[in-house]
Design a protein around this motif. Sequence first.
Motif, PDB file in Angstrom:
ATOM      1  N   ILE A  42       0.808  -1.469   0.007  1.00 10.77           N
ATOM      2  CA  ILE A  42       0.138   0.102  -0.002  1.00 10.77           C
ATOM      3  C   ILE A  42       0.781   1.188   0.075  1.00 10.77           C
ATOM      4  CG2 ILE A  42      -0.312   0.189   2.543  1.00 10.77           C
ATOM      5  CD1 ILE A  42      -3.305   1.001   1.796  1.00 10.77           C
ATOM      6  N   ALA A  43       1.884   1.192   0.853  1.00 14.47           N
ATOM      7  CA  ALA A  43       2.848   2.370   0.729  1.00 14.47           C
ATOM      8  C   ALA A  43       3.399   2.645  -0.787  1.00 14.47           C
ATOM      9  CB  ALA A  43       4.178   2.218   1.249  1.00 14.47           C
ATOM     10  N   PHE A  44       3.640   1.593  -1.522  1.00 13.00           N
ATOM     11  CA  PHE A  44       4.178   1.738  -3.085  1.00 13.00           C
ATOM     12  C   PHE A  44       2.795   2.243  -3.691  1.00 13.00           C
ATOM     13  CE2 PHE A  44       3.492  -0.320  -7.328  1.00 13.00           C
ATOM     14  CZ  PHE A  44       4.748   0.430  -7.970  1.00 13.00           C
ATOM     15  N   ALA A  45       1.668   1.561  -3.769  1.00 16.59           N
ATOM     16  CA  ALA A  45       0.446   2.096  -4.300  1.00 16.59           C
ATOM     17  C   ALA A  45       0.445   3.676  -3.849  1.00 16.59           C
ATOM     18  CB  ALA A  45      -0.788   1.409  -3.924  1.00 16.59           C
ATOM     19  N   CYS A  46       0.405   4.062  -2.814  1.00 20.84           N
ATOM     20  CA  CYS A  46       0.037   5.268  -2.498  1.00 20.84           C
ATOM     21  C   CYS A  46       1.104   6.406  -2.957  1.00 20.84           C
ATOM     22  CB  CYS A  46       0.180   5.432  -0.910  1.00 20.84           C
ATOM     23  SG  CYS A  46      -0.107   7.191  -0.098  1.00 20.84           S
ATOM     24  N   ALA A  47       2.486   5.984  -2.814  1.00 21.47           N
ATOM     25  CA  ALA A  47       3.569   6.937  -3.296  1.00 21.47           C
ATOM     26  C   ALA A  47       3.588   7.028  -4.737  1.00 21.47           C
ATOM     27  CB  ALA A  47       4.887   6.482  -2.725  1.00 21.47           C
ATOM     28  N   SER A  48       3.195   6.130  -5.522  1.00 15.96           N
ATOM     29  CA  SER A  48       3.236   6.063  -6.935  1.00 15.96           C
ATOM     30  C   SER A  48       1.952   6.476  -7.495  1.00 15.96           C
ATOM     31  CB  SER A  48       3.064   4.644  -7.574  1.00 15.96           C
ATOM     32  OG  SER A  48       4.454   3.894  -7.329  1.00 15.96           O
ATOM     33  N   LYS A  49       1.040   6.551  -6.936  1.00 16.01           N
ATOM     34  CA  LYS A  49      -0.311   7.352  -7.200  1.00 16.01           C
ATOM     35  C   LYS A  49      -0.067   8.880  -7.096  1.00 16.01           C
ATOM     36  CE  LYS A  49      -5.143   7.950  -5.903  1.00 16.01           C
ATOM     37  NZ  LYS A  49      -6.146   7.698  -4.997  1.00 16.01           N
ATOM     38  N   TYR A  50       0.593   9.211  -6.128  1.00 11.68           N
ATOM     39  CA  TYR A  50       0.981  10.468  -5.970  1.00 11.68           C
ATOM     40  C   TYR A  50       1.765  11.214  -6.698  1.00 11.68           C
ATOM     41  CZ  TYR A  50       2.065  15.002  -3.582  1.00 11.68           C
ATOM     42  OH  TYR A  50       2.339  16.245  -3.298  1.00 11.68           O
ATOM     43  N   SER A  51       3.050  10.378  -6.964  1.00 11.12           N
ATOM     44  CA  SER A  51       3.906  11.159  -7.672  1.00 11.12           C
ATOM     45  C   SER A  51       3.836  10.762  -9.211  1.00 11.12           C
ATOM     46  CB  SER A  51       5.200  10.388  -7.131  1.00 11.12           C
ATOM     47  OG  SER A  51       5.270   8.956  -7.673  1.00 11.12           O
ATOM     48  N   GLY A  52       3.006   9.869  -9.655  1.00  9.81           N
ATOM     49  CA  GLY A  52       3.086   9.559 -11.004  1.00  9.81           C
ATOM     50  C   GLY A  52       4.220   8.759 -11.459  1.00  9.81           C
ATOM     51  N   ASN A  53       5.028   8.067 -10.519  1.00  4.52           N
ATOM     52  CA  ASN A  53       6.279   7.545 -10.940  1.00  4.52           C
ATOM     53  C   ASN A  53       6.414   6.150 -10.347  1.00  4.52           C
ATOM     54  OD1 ASN A  53       7.111  10.645 -11.316  1.00  4.52           O
ATOM     55  ND2 ASN A  53       8.061   9.468 -12.505  1.00  4.52           N
ATOM     56  N   TYR A  54       7.338   5.473 -10.733  1.00 10.09           N
ATOM     57  CA  TYR A  54       7.574   3.905 -10.039  1.00 10.09           C
ATOM     58  C   TYR A  54       8.256   4.603  -8.514  1.00 10.09           C
ATOM     59  CZ  TYR A  54       9.785  -0.253  -8.733  1.00 10.09           C
ATOM     60  OH  TYR A  54       9.967  -1.582  -8.284  1.00 10.09           O
ATOM     61  N   CYS A  55       7.948   3.761  -7.629  1.00 12.19           N
ATOM     62  CA  CYS A  55       8.556   4.264  -5.981  1.00 12.19           C
ATOM     63  C   CYS A  55       8.821   2.965  -5.558  1.00 12.19           C
ATOM     64  CB  CYS A  55       7.411   4.970  -5.403  1.00 12.19           C
ATOM     65  SG  CYS A  55       6.864   6.612  -5.822  1.00 12.19           S
ATOM     66  N   VAL A  56      10.081   3.372  -4.704  1.00  9.02           N
ATOM     67  CA  VAL A  56      10.732   2.167  -4.098  1.00  9.02           C
ATOM     68  C   VAL A  56      10.670   2.520  -2.686  1.00  9.02           C
ATOM     69  CG1 VAL A  56      12.173   1.564  -5.850  1.00  9.02           C
ATOM     70  CG2 VAL A  56      13.018   3.385  -4.211  1.00  9.02           C
ATOM     71  N   THR A  57      10.854   1.620  -1.778  1.00 10.59           N
ATOM     72  CA  THR A  57      10.767   1.665  -0.282  1.00 10.59           C
ATOM     73  C   THR A  57      12.251   2.178   0.198  1.00 10.59           C
ATOM     74  OG1 THR A  57       9.158   0.087  -0.039  1.00 10.59           O
ATOM     75  CG2 THR A  57      10.468   0.789   1.985  1.00 10.59           C
ATOM     76  N   ALA A  58      12.424   3.367   0.651  1.00  8.64           N
ATOM     77  CA  ALA A  58      13.793   3.938   1.080  1.00  8.64           C
ATOM     78  C   ALA A  58      13.860   3.329   2.664  1.00  8.64           C
ATOM     79  CB  ALA A  58      13.918   5.279   1.048  1.00  8.64           C
ATOM     80  N   SER A  59      12.971   3.354   3.245  1.00  9.68           N
ATOM     81  CA  SER A  59      13.074   2.983   4.827  1.00  9.68           C
ATOM     82  C   SER A  59      11.546   2.664   5.351  1.00  9.68           C
ATOM     83  CB  SER A  59      14.064   3.907   5.764  1.00  9.68           C
ATOM     84  OG  SER A  59      12.954   5.217   5.862  1.00  9.68           O
ATOM     85  N   VAL A  60      11.797   1.905   6.097  1.00  4.48           N
ATOM     86  CA  VAL A  60      10.450   1.566   6.946  1.00  4.48           C
ATOM     87  C   VAL A  60      10.772   2.282   8.204  1.00  4.48           C
ATOM     88  CG1 VAL A  60       9.120  -0.082   8.115  1.00  4.48           C
ATOM     89  CG2 VAL A  60       9.937  -0.643   5.881  1.00  4.48           C
ATOM     90  N   ASP A  61      10.101   3.463   8.687  1.00  2.00           N
ATOM     91  CA  ASP A  61      10.504   4.302   9.563  1.00  2.00           C
ATOM     92  C   ASP A  61       9.823   3.882  10.947  1.00  2.00           C
ATOM     93  OD1 ASP A  61      11.884   5.801   8.000  1.00  2.00           O
ATOM     94  OD2 ASP A  61      10.169   6.625   7.244  1.00  2.00           O
ATOM     95  N   THR A  62       8.497   3.527  10.812  1.00  7.95           N
ATOM     96  CA  THR A  62       7.925   2.888  12.064  1.00  7.95           C
ATOM     97  C   THR A  62       6.995   2.188  11.851  1.00  7.95           C
ATOM     98  OG1 THR A  62       8.033   5.527  12.868  1.00  7.95           O
ATOM     99  CG2 THR A  62       6.505   4.008  14.277  1.00  7.95           C
ATOM    100  N   VAL A  63       6.933   0.928  12.841  1.00 10.81           N
ATOM    101  CA  VAL A  63       5.979  -0.052  12.413  1.00 10.81           C
ATOM    102  C   VAL A  63       5.364  -0.214  14.100  1.00 10.81           C
ATOM    103  CG1 VAL A  63       5.159  -2.510  11.710  1.00 10.81           C
ATOM    104  CG2 VAL A  63       6.904  -1.079  10.678  1.00 10.81           C
ATOM    105  N   ASN A  64       4.261   0.189  14.406  1.00 11.71           N
ATOM    106  CA  ASN A  64       3.506  -0.279  15.657  1.00 11.71           C
ATOM    107  C   ASN A  64       2.379  -1.300  15.712  1.00 11.71           C
ATOM    108  OD1 ASN A  64       5.195   1.615  17.175  1.00 11.71           O
ATOM    109  ND2 ASN A  64       4.150   3.173  16.374  1.00 11.71           N
ATOM    110  N   PHE A  65       3.025  -2.387  16.096  1.00 14.33           N
ATOM    111  CA  PHE A  65       1.827  -3.430  16.248  1.00 14.33           C
ATOM    112  C   PHE A  65       1.142  -3.071  17.440  1.00 14.33           C
ATOM    113  CE2 PHE A  65       5.321  -5.260  13.621  1.00 14.33           C
ATOM    114  CZ  PHE A  65       4.412  -5.780  12.619  1.00 14.33           C
ATOM    115  N   LEU A  66      -0.169  -2.600  17.521  1.00 13.56           N
ATOM    116  CA  LEU A  66      -0.973  -2.157  18.614  1.00 13.56           C
ATOM    117  C   LEU A  66      -1.918  -3.301  19.154  1.00 13.56           C
ATOM    118  CD1 LEU A  66      -1.703   1.413  17.283  1.00 13.56           C
ATOM    119  CD2 LEU A  66       0.028   0.633  18.604  1.00 13.56           C
ATOM    120  N   ALA A  67      -2.366  -4.362  18.229  1.00 19.02           N
ATOM    121  CA  ALA A  67      -3.369  -5.423  18.589  1.00 19.02           C
ATOM    122  C   ALA A  67      -3.283  -6.311  17.522  1.00 19.02           C
ATOM    123  CB  ALA A  67      -4.900  -4.669  18.722  1.00 19.02           C
ATOM    124  N   PRO A  68      -3.514  -7.627  18.145  1.00 21.81           N
ATOM    125  CA  PRO A  68      -3.452  -8.820  17.263  1.00 21.81           C
ATOM    126  C   PRO A  68      -4.454  -8.781  16.089  1.00 21.81           C
ATOM    127  CG  PRO A  68      -3.762  -9.532  19.326  1.00 21.81           C
ATOM    128  CD  PRO A  68      -3.651  -8.061  19.568  1.00 21.81           C
TER     129      PRO A  68
END
Length: 182
Positions: A42-68
Motif C-alpha cells: 500500500i505504501a508503494f501504491a500510495c506513493a506511486s499514485k501521488y508522484s505518478g512514478n515508480y517508487c521504491v521503499t527507502a526505509s520503514v521508519d515506524t511499525v507499531n503493532f498495537l493489537a493482534p
Amino acid sequence: MEGKFKTVNSSRVTISQLMLPSYTNFSGKIHGGYLLSLLDQIAFACASKYSGNYCVTASVDTVNFLAPIEVGELVTLKASVNYVGNSSMIVGIRVEAENIQTGKVKHCNSSYFTMVAKDENGKNTKVPGLIIKNQDEVRRFYNCLKQIATKKEFDKYEEAFDYKSDEALLALKEHNVKVELN
C-alpha cells in the motif's frame, strides 16, 4: 514537476483483505511479516499514485503493532502521503481489523514508510509539492518533520559515539548485559 502541487486526498489508497488461516503465525494470529508485506504494497501504491512514478521503499521508519489480528477479520489499510521532500515521500498507514460478525473495529497498526520516486532510468525524480487542507494534515506533516530531525540526530550520534571507549563499556554495566570481549 516544477511548480506542481497535489492534495493529500489525491494520494489516498485503501485496501481491504479478509484474513485467512494461511496468514497465521505459530500462535494463531496474523503473522507480522504478512502484514508488513501488505504495508509495503500500500505504501508503494500510495506513493506511486501521488508522484505518478515508480517508487521504491527507502526505509520503514515506524511499525507499531498495537493489537493482534485474528483469522476471519477484514483488515483495512488506509494510506496517505503525509510529507514530501524533493524525491521522497513519507506515507502514513493506518491498519484496522473488523470482526465481520459483530462489526467491531479495532486499530491494529500504525506505520510510516519513506518512499522515493524514480524515473524511467532508475534515477530519483522530483515529486509534486503537497497541499495541506486541514489541521490533521498539518499535524501529520509536522510529525514527519520531527521524525526526520530525530533520524538525523540518531545518525549523527551513531557516527560520533565511540563504542570501544572504556567509558562506553563501563556504562553498559548499568544495564542487564555482561560484556565478554575477546
